[in-house]
Design an enzyme around this catalytic site. Structure first.
Site, PDB file in Angstrom:
ATOM      1  CG  HIS A 176      10.535 -40.996 -21.107  1.00 15.41           C
ATOM      2  ND1 HIS A 176       9.778 -41.941 -20.469  1.00 15.41           N
ATOM      3  CD2 HIS A 176       9.826 -39.839 -21.033  1.00 15.41           C
ATOM      4  CE1 HIS A 176       8.660 -41.388 -20.032  1.00 15.41           C
ATOM      5  NE2 HIS A 176       8.667 -40.103 -20.361  1.00 15.41           N
ATOM      6  CD  GLU A 177      11.690 -36.330 -21.105  1.00 16.95           C
ATOM      7  OE1 GLU A 177      10.728 -35.849 -21.731  1.00 16.95           O
ATOM      8  OE2 GLU A 177      11.593 -36.717 -19.926  1.00 16.95           O
ATOM      9  CG  HIS A 231       7.256 -37.342 -24.273  1.00 16.10           C
ATOM     10  ND1 HIS A 231       6.017 -37.922 -24.220  1.00 16.10           N
ATOM     11  CD2 HIS A 231       7.785 -37.505 -23.030  1.00 16.10           C
ATOM     12  CE1 HIS A 231       5.811 -38.412 -23.005  1.00 16.10           C
ATOM     13  NE2 HIS A 231       6.874 -38.173 -22.263  1.00 16.10           N
ATOM     14  CG  HIS A 256       3.275 -38.199 -29.691  1.00 16.20           C
ATOM     15  ND1 HIS A 256       2.664 -38.404 -28.486  1.00 16.20           N
ATOM     16  CD2 HIS A 256       2.278 -38.151 -30.610  1.00 16.20           C
ATOM     17  CE1 HIS A 256       1.349 -38.471 -28.664  1.00 16.20           C
ATOM     18  NE2 HIS A 256       1.095 -38.334 -29.942  1.00 16.20           N
TER      19      HIS A 256
HETATM   20 ZN    ZN Z   1       7.092 -38.710 -20.241  1.00 18.46          ZN
END
Ligand code: ZN
Length: 626
Positions: A410-411, A414, A417
């Site tokens: 998940h991290e 990010h 991105h």
């Molecule tokens: Zn998040």
């Protein structure tokens, strides 16, 4: 102009908790520097940090000198924009350094002071440029567009400039803007009150579990014990923990009511018809997104109820209660050492192409992650990708279980991105919105799931990943949409002049909680005691924030499906969305990539996905003769 740009975009990830206010409990961890981020990449030492801070403070008087001169000439406007954005950039860098240093050890007093000092400089910066928006609005769009046409170096500022003009109907005069910017010194009081009360002042109860353990039910203790095996223990945990919140129901009520009144104050002063409209106007998100989400979630509650019934069946509990919601429906005794997790992340990202995989590999192999828990360290996980000239950083509290692997995916979703945005956007349009951010993170979680299902060695393991995905969809979609509905109801109550006491909030929350959990249909019984849960949710102090978890996971499921099917152009379209950063309104960016969050389609697709996971689990159960 946009005060949000003054702070680093710490993407606080788990929708289930805040990034912790409390430190993680001490744990034994290797102190291998390879597993600790290198903040020397931001400032090589304290002296360098102090020099930079002095430089920012010294630049503030200069920013004020542009007042009254923004419309003088294209060159003057450019000079002002460059100076202001340089100050923004420096402020974010300083802020990131200070807050990340503090997060390594929350009880470090010098780190705390450093962080508070830089907050003050941020407030000074915001006040120094509070004349900007009113002045730009007075100059008007026509002239500003002429300036941009005449001076090509102004082009990167086009979107932020036009955003300022778009907010004209909600922008006050220079004097009033200055007053509004000063209110930031006091407007965080309700949230601060919530923080102190819920993490420091409440005397948490300790109960004895059936195996003799003394369980102290602080927030961390509740999170730890709410999923334990023994059902009577779980019931005792819930009763003691929520009983404690019930004692403070009135105080939490005052603090949340104040927060909601604050939202309405800022919205109405700026002439917005509602608090929701005010929040959504920041990113120009249509209100139909929010309302479609709430409507579609309600229309699809039977799918959530199907999940609860399956949960009851797998746990062997015929009459579910709220304390049966957390124990995993399938257990997996498997360790995921950090180095294995890195490989899983890299392998699972393969569908995004070699360029993406290369970036991710470099991220995971560099010193950009603070990996393990340690005494005093901030709990939870987050990514900070806002130090524009430096690589993104991630903080986790890695503990070798599968949840920790998904958190890491998940991290670094990010992180990927931010890497793409920072590479493809000038600083002025690099601040992507949360509305898009949680798509990137949950997409990588979806890719991880797909990969794990492919490499699972047994039906049992397969079932575990499916169960975990199901729980993720409940927590990130249904639960967050439920919170979103509660926020809407409570804000509307205040907007029509109503008052909210603790007990009124409990009643509103209880009605919604019972509807979502099928209380009346006999799906899950919701006892009165747990309906004080609203008092515990930190996100309610960040108005209309959580809905974005639900919209994002719907969008990411849609993107993941296209990518995994190998649909032509799907990867490119998706990566374009990440590269676009904050160069346009987030709803438009997502829509351009093929997912329209104002329509029911993405929400229905998510629900279909949830049903197909349940079909698969039921098939596996049938195979086992269960
Ligand atoms: Zn998040």
């Amino acid at each position: 102009m946009k005060p949000s740009r003054l702070l680093p975009l710490l993407v606080a990830c788990s929708p289930f908790f805040s990034i912790g206010l409390h430190a993680e409990e001490p744990a034994k961890a290797p102190v291998n520097p390879a597993y600790v981020w290198d903040l020397g990449l931001i400032y090589k030492d304290e002296a360098a940090y102090k020099d930079a801070k002095a430089k920012l403070s010294a630049s503030l008087p200069k920013l004020a000198t542009f007042k009254g001169h923004l419309g003088d000439s294209p060159a003057k406007l450019l000079e002002a924009m460059d100076a202001i954005y340089d100050a923004y950039k420096l402020n974010i860098r300083l802020n990131s350094y200070a807050s990340q240093k503090l997060d390594e050890n929350l009880s470090d007093s010098p780190a705390m002071e450093r962080s508070q000092e830089i907050d003050m400089v941020g407030t000074e910066l915001s006040q120094a440029i509070s004349y900007m928006s009113p002045e730009l609005i007075a100059i008007g769009e026509k002239k500003i567009r002429e300036f941009i046409a005449a001076e090509p170096k102004l082009k990167p500022y086009t979107f932020p400039l036009m955003e300022t003009l778009r907010m004209a109907p909600h922008t006050l005069g220079a004097e009033a803007e200055q007053v509004m910017s000063s209110t930031s010194m006091i407007s965080d009081a309700p949230q601060a009150l919530y923080g102190i009360l819920s993490s420091a002042d409440i005397q948490w109860p300790t109960i004895k579990l059936s195996d003799g353990t003394d369980a102290r039910l602080s927030q961390a203790g509740y999170t730890k014990y709410r999923a334990i095996n023994n059902r009577q223990d779980r019931e005792a945990v819930f009763k003691a923990f929520w009983g404690k919140f019930k004692e403070y129901e009135r105080t939490f009520g005052v603090s949340l009511f104040s927060s909601i009144k604050g939202d309405w104050f800022r919205a109405s002063v700026r002439k917005h018809p509602s608090s929701l409209a005010a929040t959504l106007s920041n990113g120009n998100v249509p209100e139909s997104v929010y309302r479609t989400l709430v409507a579609e979630t309600n229309a699809n509650l039977p799918t959530l109820h199907r999940y609860f019934k399956l949960r009851g069946r797998m746990l062997g509990i015929p009459e579910l209660r709220y304390w049966d919601i957390y124990p995993p429906i399938v257990k997996l005794e498997k360790d995921f050492p950090y180095e294995d997790a890195k490989k899983l992340l890299i392998d699972s990202a393969a569908p995004l192409g070699t360029e993406y995989v290369k970036t991710l590999t470099e991220s995971l192999n560099g010193r950009y992650t603070h990996v393990y828990p340690q005494p005093g360290k901030r709990s939870g996980a987050y990514m900070n990708g806002s130090v524009y000239d430096v690589h993104p950083f991630v903080l986790t509290n890695y503990n070798n279980n599968y949840d920790a692997v998904t958190t890491l995916a998940h991290e670094w979703g990010h992180g990927g991105h931010s890497s793409l945005t920072n590479k493809h956007q000038p600083f002025a349009t690099s601040d992507y919105s949360i509305f898009v951010a949680e798509i990137a993170s949950t997409l990588n979680e979806a890719l991880l799931l797909d990969h794990m299902l492919k490499i699972a060695k047994s039906d049992e393991e397969r079932m575990y990943y499916l169960g975990s995905a199901l729980e993720g969809l409940r927590g990130t979609f249904f639960r967050q949409a439920m919170f979103a509905e509660f926020e809407l109801r409570t804000h509307e109550e205040v907007e029509k002049g109503g008052a909210l006491s603790g007990s009124k909030l409990t009643q509103i929350y209880g009605d919604i909680l019972r509807r979502y959990h099928g209380h009346d249909q006999g799906v899950m019984k919701i006892d009165d005691l747990v309906t004080v849960e609203w008092a515990y949710i930190p996100h309610f102090y960040r108005n209309f924030y959580v809905y974005q978890y639900a919209t994002s996971i719907s969008a990411s499921q849609a993107f993941a499906e296209k990518i995994l099917k190998g649909e032509k152009g799907a990867v490119e379209t998706y990566l374009e969305l990440l590269k676009a950063g904050g160069s346009d309104h987030p709803y438009e960016l997502v829509k351009r990539a093929g997912v329209d969050l104002a329509t029911p389609a993405p929400y229905r697709a998510l629900v279909t996905r949830m049903n197909s996971i349940m079909d698969e689990i039921e098939k596996l159960l049938a195979k086992q003769g269960k």
